[in-house]
Design an enzyme around this catalytic site. Sequence first.
Site, PDB file in Angstrom:
ATOM      1  N   TYR A  91       0.824  -1.215   0.000  1.00 25.79           N
ATOM      2  CA  TYR A  91       0.000   0.000   0.000  1.00 25.79           C
ATOM      3  C   TYR A  91       0.858   1.264   0.000  1.00 25.79           C
ATOM      4  CZ  TYR A  91      -3.531  -3.429   1.196  1.00 25.79           C
ATOM      5  OH  TYR A  91      -4.354  -4.532   1.176  1.00 25.79           O
ATOM      6  N   TYR A 464     -11.698  -1.429  -0.412  1.00 25.10           N
ATOM      7  CA  TYR A 464     -11.722  -1.184   1.036  1.00 25.10           C
ATOM      8  C   TYR A 464     -10.476  -0.441   1.494  1.00 25.10           C
ATOM      9  CZ  TYR A 464      -8.281  -4.524   2.987  1.00 25.10           C
ATOM     10  OH  TYR A 464      -7.128  -5.163   3.363  1.00 25.10           O
ATOM     11  N   ARG A 465      -9.442  -0.355   0.636  1.00 20.43           N
ATOM     12  CA  ARG A 465      -8.143   0.165   1.049  1.00 20.43           C
ATOM     13  C   ARG A 465      -7.296   0.174  -0.212  1.00 20.43           C
ATOM     14  NH1 ARG A 465      -4.665  -3.759   5.108  1.00 20.43           N
ATOM     15  NH2 ARG A 465      -2.895  -2.418   5.554  1.00 20.43           N
TER      16      ARG A 465
END
Lengths: 519, 120
Positions: A91, A464-465
């Site tokens: 991420y 979601y992310r």
Amino acid sequence: MTFAPPPGLSAAQFDRGLKAFVSVVGPKRVLATDEDRHTYLDPYALGDGLAHQPAAAVAPASAEEVQAIVRLANEHRIPLWPTARGKNLGYGGAAPVMPGTVVLDLGRMNRILEVDPHFGYCLIEPGVGFYDLYNYLRDNKIPLWMSVPGNAWGSVMGNALERGLGYTPYGDNASKICGMEVVLPTGEKMRTGMGAMAGSKAWQSYQHGFGPSWDQFLVQSNFGVVTKMGLWLMPEPEMTMRTKIELPKADDIGWAIDELAMLRLHNVVEHNFVFGNYLHDAAVFSQRDEWYQGPGAIPDAVAEKIMAHYGIGWWSFNLSLFGQEEVVKAKEKLLRRAMEPHLGKPLEFETWQRGDPIEKSSAGRPSVVALQIVNWRGGRGGHIGFSPVMPPDGKLATKQFRAMKARFEEYGLDYYTSFTMGARHINNVNLILYNRDDADMVSRAKGLFTTMIADAKAAGYGEYRTHIDFMNPVAASFDYEGGVMNRLNETVKNAIDPNGVIAPGKNGIWPRAYKGASA
Amino acid sequence: MKRMMAMGAVLLVAGAGLAIATAGAAPVKPQPAAGAALFQARCGYCHLAGGTGTMMLERRLGKDDALLVKRTDLNAAYVKMVVRNGLNSMPALTRVEVPDDQLDRIAAYLASKKPADKAQ
């Protein structure tokens, strides 16, 4: 290596700001060499990662030092990117969205402040890692269990703040947060929930407090710097039983998701679990070249060989039962009744009872071995996940699986996926594995990711992310009424952080000061 | 399937070793001075037996050179370069995670290994 200071600042102005930070944390804790900047780049970046290069890092040791730094950041107009242990791998790691941002590295704040063995909670600082808390509980013989994500190198708090998942009944980590201490963008220190009352005796007992609840407002946001977190831990159960289920055919996904959704909905299975394809195991135990050296995605015939070699199915997942013996045994019957008619054979369980070696149990135990998957392609490996949320419906899951597999094949990339099941949803984690130094592969990975955002939006699913490269387009896909939620986020951001010093661009939330500074 | 179960057993052993290595991690006290203990605490996540770094090194260099504590060909400057720059799938580590003085001791420890250590 060249670097840019924060937008709008000259090198001299930035240098004055860094000197001010030194006055708070000392010279060793302001990290501003080329080598330092390099260590804060995304280690799994799609390419060189320099589009998110920080200008420096600063590492406070206390909430009071965080307050002082945030106040100076306002005075000197230096944006900060808080990170707990910097292991948000896949991420962006510790890297900021906007180049020139200064990483606020909270890794030195690593105290476990309290663990209540009786009522089952802990109060921790950002730098506490999963291994730290696990060892603390074991060494002190505290009968509480953690929920641990696949990569356990990182921070307990950081994972919860990003809505990370573990695989026990407490695995929806953000839902177990109970009370936080946060430094607001002005430098004020606030406590959420019952902690808003000075002298509160119930800070970690009740999640909501009086009036609006601010805890979830601090999750995946840039509205403050969390410096302490209360987190509920699971009391050690009397017994666990676990089984690994292999499904031989790709089309087994349809019936399986329908059965599993009911088991989750009715709390027979109380934990999130990864319903993953064969590549989950293959990418840990081997490298791609051992199976296939040709162009394009791995052909189905090669996939069959891999499955046969390891004796695994197209899909596999682990289910566990937790609780008192009577409850676990009753749930075992329900699980068998749901699954065995489809499988045509009895489930095989491993049983743990209190007092047995913990390794036999379904307790969350930290490991970093899952990171092995980034070596699938060799070279400087990386992974990035596109994870839309969808209903736990077998027909929809089958359709999504077929569509995403075709997309991976279109871009010549190996299809690594899971339909990770929550209580009433699926996180469809589509993981792209790549060699960072292969420019063509990186380009195809970016293209696939961008296409999947559009595909998911068309299907009515959102992520979601996401990775720092894609926070803007993913935020833009949440476009109900012209994106009113994003406008509200930015209205709040500008009201409480007028200089935009906390994590500009995080989850697509841009303060006025840096709007348009980075795409 | 047998291979996977065997691998699972290895991972359990690795996890147990790390638990010992970082025992007493909270509240976090100043780290012990010895390079060996620092190596276990800072590098042990991946570089003990069964760890992900050990697995990657075994694929690249073979079983004999997979465990860093058994290597006799590492020099301190190289260890420090790898830690600060990363290597292949290993991320670079910051000076917050491994401060310079600790890295000096870890590097000296890994560079001190003699052929006799490899045989152990």
